[in-house]
Design a protein around this motif. Structure first.
Motif, PDB file in Angstrom:
ATOM      1  N   ARG A 272       0.847  -1.188   0.000  1.00  0.00           N
ATOM      2  CA  ARG A 272       0.000   0.000   0.000  1.00  0.00           C
ATOM      3  C   ARG A 272       0.885   1.242   0.000  1.00  0.00           C
ATOM      4  N   SER A 273       0.338   2.331  -0.537  1.00  0.00           N
ATOM      5  CA  SER A 273       1.164   3.505  -0.812  1.00  0.00           C
ATOM      6  C   SER A 273       1.203   4.528   0.317  1.00  0.00           C
ATOM      7  N   LYS A 274       0.181   4.556   1.169  1.00  0.00           N
ATOM      8  CA  LYS A 274       0.079   5.628   2.157  1.00  0.00           C
ATOM      9  C   LYS A 274       0.180   5.059   3.572  1.00  0.00           C
ATOM     10  N   ALA A 275       1.301   5.312   4.220  1.00  0.00           N
ATOM     11  CA  ALA A 275       1.545   4.747   5.548  1.00  0.00           C
ATOM     12  C   ALA A 275       0.539   5.244   6.580  1.00  0.00           C
ATOM     13  N   ASP A 276       0.081   6.485   6.438  1.00  0.00           N
ATOM     14  CA  ASP A 276      -0.841   7.054   7.426  1.00  0.00           C
ATOM     15  C   ASP A 276      -2.179   6.325   7.467  1.00  0.00           C
ATOM     16  N   ASP A 277      -2.514   5.594   6.415  1.00  0.00           N
ATOM     17  CA  ASP A 277      -3.771   4.838   6.385  1.00  0.00           C
ATOM     18  C   ASP A 277      -3.595   3.394   6.845  1.00  0.00           C
ATOM     19  N   CYS A 278      -2.356   2.991   7.098  1.00  0.00           N
ATOM     20  CA  CYS A 278      -2.086   1.607   7.504  1.00  0.00           C
ATOM     21  C   CYS A 278      -2.385   1.427   8.989  1.00  0.00           C
ATOM     22  N   TYR A 279      -3.063   0.338   9.333  1.00  0.00           N
ATOM     23  CA  TYR A 279      -3.302   0.015  10.742  1.00  0.00           C
ATOM     24  C   TYR A 279      -2.935  -1.444  10.997  1.00  0.00           C
ATOM     25  N   LEU A 280      -2.531  -1.736  12.232  1.00  0.00           N
ATOM     26  CA  LEU A 280      -2.149  -3.092  12.613  1.00  0.00           C
ATOM     27  C   LEU A 280      -3.240  -3.704  13.481  1.00  0.00           C
ATOM     28  N   VAL A 281      -3.551  -4.966  13.226  1.00  0.00           N
ATOM     29  CA  VAL A 281      -4.585  -5.669  13.991  1.00  0.00           C
ATOM     30  C   VAL A 281      -3.951  -6.463  15.126  1.00  0.00           C
ATOM     31  N   ASP A 282      -3.029  -7.361  14.777  1.00  0.00           N
ATOM     32  CA  ASP A 282      -2.395  -8.200  15.799  1.00  0.00           C
ATOM     33  C   ASP A 282      -1.255  -8.971  15.154  1.00  0.00           C
ATOM     34  N   THR A 283      -0.494  -9.663  15.996  1.00  0.00           N
ATOM     35  CA  THR A 283       0.579 -10.540  15.529  1.00  0.00           C
ATOM     36  C   THR A 283       0.357 -11.934  16.087  1.00  0.00           C
ATOM     37  N   TYR A 284       0.829 -12.940  15.352  1.00  0.00           N
ATOM     38  CA  TYR A 284       0.684 -14.320  15.807  1.00  0.00           C
ATOM     39  C   TYR A 284       1.727 -15.193  15.115  1.00  0.00           C
ATOM     40  N   THR A 285       1.919 -16.395  15.645  1.00  0.00           N
ATOM     41  CA  THR A 285       2.825 -17.370  15.045  1.00  0.00           C
ATOM     42  C   THR A 285       2.004 -18.318  14.188  1.00  0.00           C
ATOM     43  N   SER A 286       2.318 -18.379  12.903  1.00  0.00           N
ATOM     44  CA  SER A 286       1.497 -19.131  11.959  1.00  0.00           C
ATOM     45  C   SER A 286       1.813 -20.622  12.008  1.00  0.00           C
ATOM     46  N   ILE A 287       1.109 -21.378  11.203  1.00  0.00           N
ATOM     47  CA  ILE A 287       1.218 -22.835  11.210  1.00  0.00           C
ATOM     48  C   ILE A 287       2.625 -23.305  10.838  1.00  0.00           C
ATOM     49  N   ASP A 288       3.370 -22.496  10.074  1.00  0.00           N
ATOM     50  CA  ASP A 288       4.742 -22.861   9.701  1.00  0.00           C
ATOM     51  C   ASP A 288       5.777 -22.196  10.609  1.00  0.00           C
ATOM     52  N   ASP A 289       5.326 -21.709  11.781  1.00  0.00           N
ATOM     53  CA  ASP A 289       6.185 -21.123  12.820  1.00  0.00           C
ATOM     54  C   ASP A 289       6.816 -19.788  12.431  1.00  0.00           C
ATOM     55  N   THR A 290       6.295 -19.132  11.422  1.00  0.00           N
ATOM     56  CA  THR A 290       6.755 -17.781  11.115  1.00  0.00           C
ATOM     57  C   THR A 290       5.876 -16.771  11.860  1.00  0.00           C
TER      58      THR A 290
END
Length: 383
Positions: A272-290
């Motif tokens: 996406r081009s505009k950082a001011d419109d970016c929002y974060l929901v959450d973080t997690y460890t996925s099924i492949d451990d990333t």
């Protein structure tokens, strides 16, 4: 003024539509979704049990509980009883039918979702006249210890602890944070380890088995920004989302800041081009451990939802995108065993997404039924 408006940057994709599929290689299918209410209300918190009973808190201070059965969400009950803003809902890790809520009325409530749902216990400090408006809460992995974090009250921000069987507090901490406490998160497997975050810009790591607050405080980590959300990623790593939508990873055993990703970097990683419109929901460890960060954009209709993975080299790489998303997402729950993501947000929609590999193997529903059978076989009285 018109020139300013005309020249304002509009958030858009930085790659062509056909290139999105190449960048976001991880595929998720929309398994099912449900509009919780048609009224002007939104979902601000979401929590789930291992058998995929989902509890959501709404902006009208009510809680709704749903059960995921195969490809449909069935409403179990609606709960209400807090006089002021409902700030947290947490499912009991051991008892499938129990959940807790915290609110700014200074109460933590225990609910039984059977028989249309009812409040079976209230946790409060009856000896203290000062009402502590709670902003967050959590329960230890063994289901025994509750902790709630308060707003700043007369120059103190409180962490209050309870044994889940007793309504009177075990005790509290009030010297370690100097502003509203926004997050309390118990370790996923160590009952005594607690991470807390605050508007004061600190993440505090406690060993709650110690006798005093000073002894319990293992690390005080300076985020240099207000803490919005904390997530335990593994045995020692905590992810922190700040109120300015930056992302930090901390080692809670050494106290080291491992990596930082700015809002701008995350925006670029989801193309996406505009950082001011970016929002974060959450973080997690996925099924492949990333490690995965779920992020979206307020731009346009606000429906852009994508994820990025923290690669070994310290870079964020595009991971998945969710073109069927229909809302700005405020919270999520990830089930690693099933590669299932549940999202909820401002349109009061609960959406259930399943990884394409899991969907093709048809393992999801088998695991749901297995886990539910196991829960029924191992019931015990919680109170």
């Amino acid at each position: 003024m018109a020139d300013i408006i005309d020249n304002e940057e509009i958030d858009r994709d930085t790659v062509e539509p056909e290139a999105l599929e190449q960048h976001f290689r991880k595929k998720y299918k929309l398994l099912t979704e449900c509009a919780v209410t048609l009224k002007k209300s939104y979902i601000n918190k979401l929590h789930a049990t291992k058998s995929l009973k989902l509890a959501v808190s709404l902006s009208d201070n009510s809680i709704e509980v749903y059960q995921l059965n195969n490809t449909s969400l069935t409403k179990i009950c609606k709960l209400s009883g807090h006089d002021k803003t409902l700030t947290e809902v947490v499912c009991d890790p051991k008892e499938d039918h129990l959940l807790y809520s915290a609110a700014q009325d200074g109460l933590v409530k225990l609910w039984d979702t059977r028989a249309s749902g009812s409040c079976v216990q209230e946790y409060k400090d009856e000896e203290e006249e000062l009402v502590k408006p709670y902003e967050c809460m959590d329960i230890s992995c063994n289901g025994r210890v509750l902790c709630a974090g308060s707003q700043l009250v007369e120059d103190d921000a409180y962490l209050v602890f309870w044994d889940n069987r007793v309504t009177k507090p075990l005790g509290g901490y009030w010297n370690s944070h100097t502003d509203d406490i926004t997050q309390v998160k118990f370790h996923k497997s160590q009952t005594e380890i607690l991470a807390t975050g605050s508007l004061d810009g600190l993440i505090n790591i406690f060993n709650v088995m110690e006798l005093s607050e000073d002894d319990a405080l293992t690390y005080s980590l300076n985020v240099e920004n207000s803490v919005e959300k904390l997530s335990w990623l593994d045995e020692k790593q905590v992810a922190c989302i700040t109120q300015s939508n930056d992302l930090q990873f901390w080692d809670t055993e050494s106290g080291d800041l491992l990596r930082t990703f700015t809002r701008d970097k995350i925006s670029r990683s989801i193309k996406r081009s505009k950082a001011d419109d970016c929002y974060l929901v959450d973080t997690y460890t996925s099924i492949d451990d990333t490690t995965v960060v779920l992020a979206g954009s307020y731009g346009g209709n606000g429906h852009v939802l994508r994820s990025a993975a923290a690669a070994a080299g310290g870079r964020l790489q595009p991971a998945a995108h969710f073109p069927a998303n229909r809302q700005t997402v405020s919270c999520c729950h990830y089930d690693k065993d099933r590669d299932m993501l549940v999202t909820a947000g401002e349109a009061a929609i609960i959406s259930v997404w399943i990884g394409s590999e899991a969907a093709e193997n048809e393992t999801t529903f088998g695991k749901i039924s297995q886990s539910m059978n196991k829960l029924h076989m191992n019931r015990h009285k919680p109170y």
